[in-house]
Design a protein around this motif. Structure first.
Motif, PDB file in Angstrom:
ATOM      1  N   ALA A   1       1.282  -1.409  -0.170  1.00 30.58           N
ATOM      2  CA  ALA A   1      -0.045   0.126   0.041  1.00 30.58           C
ATOM      3  C   ALA A   1       0.806   1.338   0.045  1.00 30.58           C
ATOM      4  O   ALA A   1       0.363   1.988  -0.939  1.00 30.58           O
TER       5      ALA A   1
ATOM      6  N   GLN B   1       1.827   1.716  -3.323  1.00 30.39           N
ATOM      7  CA  GLN B   1       0.956   2.341  -4.595  1.00 30.39           C
ATOM      8  C   GLN B   1       0.628   4.378  -4.235  1.00 30.39           C
ATOM      9  O   GLN B   1       0.465   4.880  -5.318  1.00 30.39           O
TER      10      GLN B   1
ATOM     11  N   ARG C   1      -9.082 -14.990  -3.496  1.00 31.84           N
ATOM     12  CA  ARG C   1      -9.368 -13.670  -3.548  1.00 31.84           C
ATOM     13  C   ARG C   1     -10.061 -13.709  -1.876  1.00 31.84           C
ATOM     14  O   ARG C   1     -11.011 -14.636  -1.926  1.00 31.84           O
TER      15      ARG C   1
ATOM     16  N   VAL D   1     -16.655 -11.524  -4.071  1.00 32.84           N
ATOM     17  CA  VAL D   1     -16.614 -10.431  -5.416  1.00 32.84           C
ATOM     18  C   VAL D   1     -17.907 -10.122  -5.904  1.00 32.84           C
ATOM     19  O   VAL D   1     -18.594 -10.811  -5.482  1.00 32.84           O
TER      20      VAL D   1
ATOM     21  N   THR E   1     -13.609 -12.120 -13.919  1.00 31.87           N
ATOM     22  CA  THR E   1     -12.892 -11.665 -14.311  1.00 31.87           C
ATOM     23  C   THR E   1     -12.169 -12.329 -15.091  1.00 31.87           C
ATOM     24  O   THR E   1     -12.408 -13.301 -16.005  1.00 31.87           O
TER      25      THR E   1
ATOM     26  N   THR F   1      -9.988  -7.764 -12.253  1.00 29.38           N
ATOM     27  CA  THR F   1     -11.605  -8.630 -11.957  1.00 29.38           C
ATOM     28  C   THR F   1     -12.093  -7.441 -11.958  1.00 29.38           C
ATOM     29  O   THR F   1     -10.963  -6.632 -11.753  1.00 29.38           O
TER      30      THR F   1
ATOM     31  N   ALA G   1     -15.554  -4.544 -11.565  1.00 28.27           N
ATOM     32  CA  ALA G   1     -16.937  -4.625 -11.081  1.00 28.27           C
ATOM     33  C   ALA G   1     -17.824  -5.124 -11.920  1.00 28.27           C
ATOM     34  O   ALA G   1     -19.314  -5.593 -11.166  1.00 28.27           O
TER      35      ALA G   1
ATOM     36  N   LEU H   1     -11.299  -3.834 -10.038  1.00 30.40           N
ATOM     37  CA  LEU H   1     -11.040  -4.340  -8.798  1.00 30.40           C
ATOM     38  C   LEU H   1     -10.119  -5.069  -8.224  1.00 30.40           C
ATOM     39  O   LEU H   1      -9.117  -4.437  -6.506  1.00 30.40           O
ATOM     40  N   ALA H   2      -9.445  -6.128  -8.867  1.00 31.61           N
ATOM     41  CA  ALA H   2      -8.323  -6.884  -8.173  1.00 31.61           C
ATOM     42  C   ALA H   2      -7.226  -6.954  -9.377  1.00 31.61           C
ATOM     43  O   ALA H   2      -8.109  -7.055 -10.570  1.00 31.61           O
TER      44      ALA H   2
ATOM     45  N   ALA I   1      -5.185  -9.128  -5.348  1.00 32.20           N
ATOM     46  CA  ALA I   1      -5.193  -8.216  -4.332  1.00 32.20           C
ATOM     47  C   ALA I   1      -5.699  -6.566  -5.415  1.00 32.20           C
ATOM     48  O   ALA I   1      -5.973  -6.795  -5.630  1.00 32.20           O
ATOM     49  N   ALA I   2      -5.881  -5.913  -4.187  1.00 30.22           N
ATOM     50  CA  ALA I   2      -7.059  -4.366  -5.042  1.00 30.22           C
ATOM     51  C   ALA I   2      -6.039  -3.735  -5.612  1.00 30.22           C
ATOM     52  O   ALA I   2      -4.691  -3.705  -5.989  1.00 30.22           O
ATOM     53  N   ALA I   3      -6.913  -3.536  -6.456  1.00 35.63           N
ATOM     54  CA  ALA I   3      -6.139  -3.409  -7.902  1.00 35.63           C
ATOM     55  C   ALA I   3      -5.774  -1.862  -7.921  1.00 35.63           C
ATOM     56  O   ALA I   3      -6.391  -0.191  -7.059  1.00 35.63           O
TER      57      ALA I   3
END
Length: 264
Positions: free
Chosen positions: A4, A7, A145, A148, A154, A198, A200, A214-215, A234-236
């Motif tokens: 994080a 990022q 994951r 979702v 995905t 992935t 939404a 999303l990921a 992981a969260a994009a």
């Protein structure tokens, strides 16, 4: 996978913002490093740590994403003018890059957004790979994951080499909480990378475009023969443009521009 803290690197975020604003010009590594006051080699290492791609790969992704938007929203712009607007001095170079990244030519992509039927011909319809083909290997995997949304989609693609760019050699499409996939690596014993994205939601219509990312997840292997992989998601980061976001609109129209995933 970046953390994080990675990022939020302000220099990398500023470099990406600079690329977005100047994608029609000559954006070099030297120019980017100077813009954020980093040495060239430190900037290159830092950028790849944060985004998972080189500055050049990110710039290409931005240019292709921008060209897709222009093709869909400005039908009067010529392909020549469009290529210049996204930083390509040669229309031929732009069309080649667009085709290898998205899977269809710019003209075909524009037609897709007009709702026209596309006849890609035999050259645009790769043969379905069959299990047990000499020299091929199966890649069986599952996504790791959190939950979702039910309408999430995905896309899982298998790429030759260690960088997940261009059109995948094989692709799977998973709905909602589905996690298992089986792909075929064309040549056993060579490096390949599996990337998953992935979204939404999938595109309800070509003009609508896909939902937000999303990921993300990616894994690279050099193994020979059948391989089982787990692909952590992981969260994009909002600033990353993954290559597989080129696929949803083509999938929504059922265009056979990709080698399909194996069943089972």
């Amino acid at each position: 996978m970046s953390t994080a803290t990675d990022q939020q690197d302000p220099a990398v975020l500023e470099a990406i913002a600079f690329m977005r604003l100047n994608c029609d010009g000559d954006v070099t590594l030297d120019r980017l490093a100077e813009h954020v006051s980093y040495s060239k080699f430190y900037f290159l290492r830092r950028f790849k740590t944060v985004t998972g791609m080189t500055p050049g790969q990110c710039l290409t992704a931005i240019r292709i994403a921008t060209s897709k938007q222009l093709l869909a929203t400005d039908p009067s712009m010529s392909i020549t003018d469009l290529s210049l607007a996204v930083g390509y001095s040669s229309m031929g170079a732009f069309c080649t890059r667009f085709r290898t990244t998205v899977g269809v030519t710019p003209k075909e992509y524009r037609a897709l957004h007009r709702g026209e039927d596309l006849d890609l011909g035999p050259a645009g319809r790769p043969a379905r790979p069959g299990p047990g083909r000499t020299g091929a290997s199966l890649v069986r995997g599952s996504l790791v994951r959190a939950d979702v949304p039910a309408d999430a989609v995905t896309y899982v693609g298998l790429f030759k080499g260690s960088d997940p760019f261009g059109v995948p050699a094989s692709c799977a499409v998973l709905s909602g909480a589905e996690s298992a996939f089986t792909l075929e690596a064309p040549v056993a014993g060579r490096a390949w990378t599996v990337q998953a994205v992935t979204l939404a939601s999938g595109p309800g219509a070509p003009a609508a475009g896909p939902g937000p990312v999303l990921a993300l997840g990616a894994v690279t292997h050099h193994d020979r023969g059948a391989v089982d992989v787990e692909l952590p998601m992981a969260a994009a980061p909002a600033h990353v443009i993954p290559p597989l976001t080129a696929l949803p609109e083509l999938h929504a129209r059922g265009l056979p521009v990709l080698r399909p995933a194996l069943v089972g």
